[in-house]
Scaffold this motif. Structure first.
Motif, mmCIF file in Angstrom:
data_model
loop_
_atom_site.group_PDB
_atom_site.id
_atom_site.type_symbol
_atom_site.label_atom_id
_atom_site.label_comp_id
_atom_site.label_asym_id
_atom_site.label_seq_id
_atom_site.Cartn_x
_atom_site.Cartn_y
_atom_site.Cartn_z
ATOM 1 N N TYR A 24 0.848 -1.197 0.000
ATOM 2 C CA TYR A 24 0.000 0.000 0.000
ATOM 3 C C TYR A 24 0.886 1.251 0.000
ATOM 4 C CZ TYR A 24 -4.245 -2.715 0.721
ATOM 5 O OH TYR A 24 -5.306 -3.573 0.544
ATOM 6 N N ASN A 26 1.253 3.560 1.960
ATOM 7 C CA ASN A 26 1.911 3.890 3.240
ATOM 8 C C ASN A 26 3.064 2.931 3.555
ATOM 9 O OD1 ASN A 26 0.673 1.518 3.975
ATOM 10 N ND2 ASN A 26 -0.488 2.382 5.685
ATOM 11 N N THR A 28 2.872 -0.437 3.808
ATOM 12 C CA THR A 28 2.467 -1.752 4.349
ATOM 13 C C THR A 28 2.504 -2.788 3.237
ATOM 14 O OG1 THR A 28 0.981 -0.696 5.923
ATOM 15 C CG2 THR A 28 0.601 -3.037 5.494
ATOM 16 N N ALA A 30 1.145 -5.953 2.171
ATOM 17 C CA ALA A 30 0.014 -6.809 2.544
ATOM 18 C C ALA A 30 0.163 -8.213 1.974
ATOM 19 C CB ALA A 30 -1.291 -6.180 2.067
ATOM 20 N N PRO A 49 -4.783 -15.220 10.176
ATOM 21 C CA PRO A 49 -4.822 -14.217 11.233
ATOM 22 C C PRO A 49 -5.205 -12.840 10.695
ATOM 23 C CG PRO A 49 -2.556 -14.938 10.790
ATOM 24 C CD PRO A 49 -3.454 -15.799 9.972
ATOM 25 N N SER A 50 -5.698 -12.014 11.585
ATOM 26 C CA SER A 50 -6.081 -10.656 11.226
ATOM 27 C C SER A 50 -4.895 -9.938 10.573
ATOM 28 C CB SER A 50 -6.496 -9.931 12.516
ATOM 29 O OG SER A 50 -7.156 -8.777 12.171
ATOM 30 N N GLY A 51 -5.158 -9.297 9.466
ATOM 31 C CA GLY A 51 -4.110 -8.520 8.808
ATOM 32 C C GLY A 51 -3.247 -9.317 7.843
ATOM 33 N N CYS A 52 -3.615 -10.583 7.557
ATOM 34 C CA CYS A 52 -2.758 -11.387 6.666
ATOM 35 C C CYS A 52 -3.059 -11.124 5.193
ATOM 36 C CB CYS A 52 -2.865 -12.869 6.989
ATOM 37 S SG CYS A 52 -4.428 -13.603 6.486
ATOM 38 N N GLY A 53 -4.019 -10.265 4.911
ATOM 39 C CA GLY A 53 -4.234 -9.865 3.518
ATOM 40 C C GLY A 53 -5.396 -10.553 2.818
ATOM 41 N N LYS A 54 -6.299 -11.168 3.597
ATOM 42 C CA LYS A 54 -7.443 -11.876 2.993
ATOM 43 C C LYS A 54 -8.318 -10.901 2.190
ATOM 44 C CE LYS A 54 -8.901 -13.270 7.073
ATOM 45 N NZ LYS A 54 -7.857 -12.746 7.971
ATOM 46 N N SER A 55 -8.681 -9.795 2.838
ATOM 47 C CA SER A 55 -9.561 -8.820 2.153
ATOM 48 C C SER A 55 -8.836 -8.184 0.974
ATOM 49 C CB SER A 55 -9.995 -7.711 3.111
ATOM 50 O OG SER A 55 -10.786 -8.249 4.117
ATOM 51 N N THR A 56 -7.553 -7.945 1.136
ATOM 52 C CA THR A 56 -6.773 -7.354 0.038
ATOM 53 C C THR A 56 -6.825 -8.279 -1.173
ATOM 54 O OG1 THR A 56 -5.292 -6.242 1.592
ATOM 55 C CG2 THR A 56 -4.453 -6.588 -0.642
ATOM 56 N N GLU A 171 -16.345 -12.171 4.701
ATOM 57 C CA GLU A 171 -16.958 -12.368 6.020
ATOM 58 C C GLU A 171 -18.431 -11.972 6.040
ATOM 59 O OE1 GLU A 171 -14.963 -11.641 9.788
ATOM 60 O OE2 GLU A 171 -13.516 -10.531 8.603
ATOM 61 N N HIS A 204 -13.243 -15.878 9.512
ATOM 62 C CA HIS A 204 -12.360 -16.121 10.664
ATOM 63 C C HIS A 204 -12.739 -17.422 11.349
ATOM 64 C CE1 HIS A 204 -11.202 -11.764 10.660
ATOM 65 N NE2 HIS A 204 -10.060 -12.362 10.867
HETATM 66 N N1 ATP Z 1 -5.957 0.856 2.151
HETATM 67 C C1 ATP Z 1 -4.947 0.433 2.927
HETATM 68 N N2 ATP Z 1 -3.884 1.223 3.150
HETATM 69 C C2 ATP Z 1 -2.847 0.819 3.917
HETATM 70 N N3 ATP Z 1 -2.784 -0.381 4.513
HETATM 71 C C3 ATP Z 1 -3.829 -1.223 4.320
HETATM 72 C C4 ATP Z 1 -4.964 -0.858 3.538
HETATM 73 N N4 ATP Z 1 -5.842 -1.884 3.530
HETATM 74 C C5 ATP Z 1 -5.285 -2.854 4.288
HETATM 75 N N5 ATP Z 1 -4.072 -2.442 4.765
HETATM 76 C C6 ATP Z 1 -3.144 -3.237 5.599
HETATM 77 O O1 ATP Z 1 -2.776 -4.387 4.843
HETATM 78 C C7 ATP Z 1 -2.709 -5.528 5.690
HETATM 79 C C8 ATP Z 1 -3.696 -6.569 5.203
HETATM 80 O O2 ATP Z 1 -5.032 -6.076 5.405
HETATM 81 P P1 ATP Z 1 -6.325 -6.911 5.030
HETATM 82 O O3 ATP Z 1 -7.511 -6.107 5.438
HETATM 83 O O4 ATP Z 1 -6.231 -7.358 3.634
HETATM 84 O O5 ATP Z 1 -6.143 -8.174 5.987
HETATM 85 P P2 ATP Z 1 -7.246 -9.236 6.491
HETATM 86 O O6 ATP Z 1 -6.545 -10.543 6.553
HETATM 87 O O7 ATP Z 1 -8.445 -9.163 5.641
HETATM 88 O O8 ATP Z 1 -7.552 -8.696 7.949
HETATM 89 P P3 ATP Z 1 -8.847 -8.949 8.876
HETATM 90 O O9 ATP Z 1 -8.913 -10.434 9.094
HETATM 91 O O10 ATP Z 1 -8.530 -8.213 10.128
HETATM 92 O O11 ATP Z 1 -10.039 -8.405 8.144
HETATM 93 C C9 ATP Z 1 -2.996 -5.038 7.102
HETATM 94 O O12 ATP Z 1 -1.763 -4.770 7.742
HETATM 95 C C10 ATP Z 1 -3.779 -3.754 6.874
HETATM 96 O O13 ATP Z 1 -3.588 -2.848 7.941
#
Ligand code: ATP
Length: 268
Positions: A24, A26, A28, A30, A49-56, A171, A204
């Motif tokens: 991203y 910033n 990060t 992902a 785990p939370s933040g592993c990039g599933k939504s990305t 989710e 999750h």
């Molecule tokens: N638009 C963005 N800008 C900067 N960082 C981002 C952005 N979107 C997600 N991130 C970061 O990228 C990483 C992956 O985020 P993502 O939401 O894909 O994870 P996730 O596995 O879906 O998390 P969760 O289970 O908590 O929903 C995280 O560290 C998140 O903070």
């Protein structure tokens, strides 16, 4: 489409993520060098785990995010090679995101209205989609008159009205109580079995992933990548008996151990 093309189409993966990276703005990171192939008719859950990039990853599959490196391909083609209307994908989010001022049927018709489809054509599709999710009698009410589970059904009907080949779900039942969630899981599994749908589902819940999926992909964090790819062994028609079977419990325990490893990795 002629028969030869249809045949070739059936053999191509519906989704291919090839060495995909996402950083991203910033800084990060992902996703790192993520490889994943999803075939036609699979039900694949992404667990991690939370933040592993599933939504990305899911947003990339929806074309809402671009990879920083690597490629995503849909039915063997890149995003810009697809002809409009050739392939259909729909996404369902954790929130039902219904327009509160519009009745349920009008909400479900929104993507078809936006595509410029005449009402004479869209109306039967909306009605069929509402029937499929058990809201056939509720097209004329406002979202506020529905329970949380019914609102989510309306959101799924809106996705199904577009007659997608690929359904991406982030989710979708995470905010619902367990009883409602189990019922919606059963309904979704039935829908998937009845229609020619490929589903990618972020959750999750290990139980939900095992109940629903033909395959579960376990992701690890920092940076996100695939740690394990597990085929789920279960009957084609799944019901309460599957939830309490020895096979179900064994597969949940296996995924739980993999997830504990994935979480442990993230703590370094
Ligand atoms: N638009 C963005 N800008 C900067 N960082 C981002 C952005 N979107 C997600 N991130 C970061 O990228 C990483 C992956 O985020 P993502 O939401 O894909 O994870 P996730 O596995 O879906 O998390 P969760 O289970 O908590 O929903 C995280 O560290 C998140 O903070």
């Amino acid at each position: 489409m002629n028969a030869a093309l249809q045949m070739a189409d059936a053999e191509r993966p519906v989704l291919l993520a090839n060495q995909v990276e996402k950083t991203y703005p910033n800084g990060t990171q992902a996703l790192q060098r993520l490889k994943l192939e999803i075939g036609r008719g699979e039900f694949v859950s992404l667990l991690g785990p939370s933040g592993c990039g599933k939504s990305t990853l899911l947003k990339m599959f929806a074309g809402l995010e671009q990879p920083s490196a690597g490629q995503v391909r849909w039915w063997g083609k890149g995003a810009i090679e697809q002809s409009a209307g050739e392939r259909r994908l729909a996404m369902v989010f954790q929130e039902a995101t219904l327009m509160p001022w519009a009745k349920v049927a009008d909400n479900a018709r929104l993507p078809l209205d936006l595509a410029g489809m005449p009402k004479s054509q869209s109306e039967p599709r909306v009605q069929a989609a509402l029937q499929l999710v058990g809201l056939g009698q509720f097209g004329g009410v406002y979202p506020r008159e529905l329970s949380g589970g019914m609102q989510m059904r309306a959101s799924i009907a809106r996705a199904l009205a577009t007659e997608p080949n690929l359904l991406l779900m982030d989710e979708p039942f995470g905010a619902l109580d367990e009883f409602t969630r189990n019922r919606l899981d059963s309904d979704l599994r039935r829908l998937w079995a009845e229609r020619d749908l490929t589903v990618v589902f972020v959750t999750h819940s290990i139980y939900e992933a095992v109940y629903l999926s033909s395959r579960v992909v376990v992701m690890g964090a920092r940076p996100g990548r695939v740690l394990a790819d597990v085929a789920i062994d279960g009957p084609a028609e799944r019901d309460e008996a599957f939830r309490t079977s020895a096979g179900f419990i064994r597969q949940c325990a296996h995924l739980s151990a993999l997830l504990a490893e994935a979480n442990g990795e993230g703590e370094h």
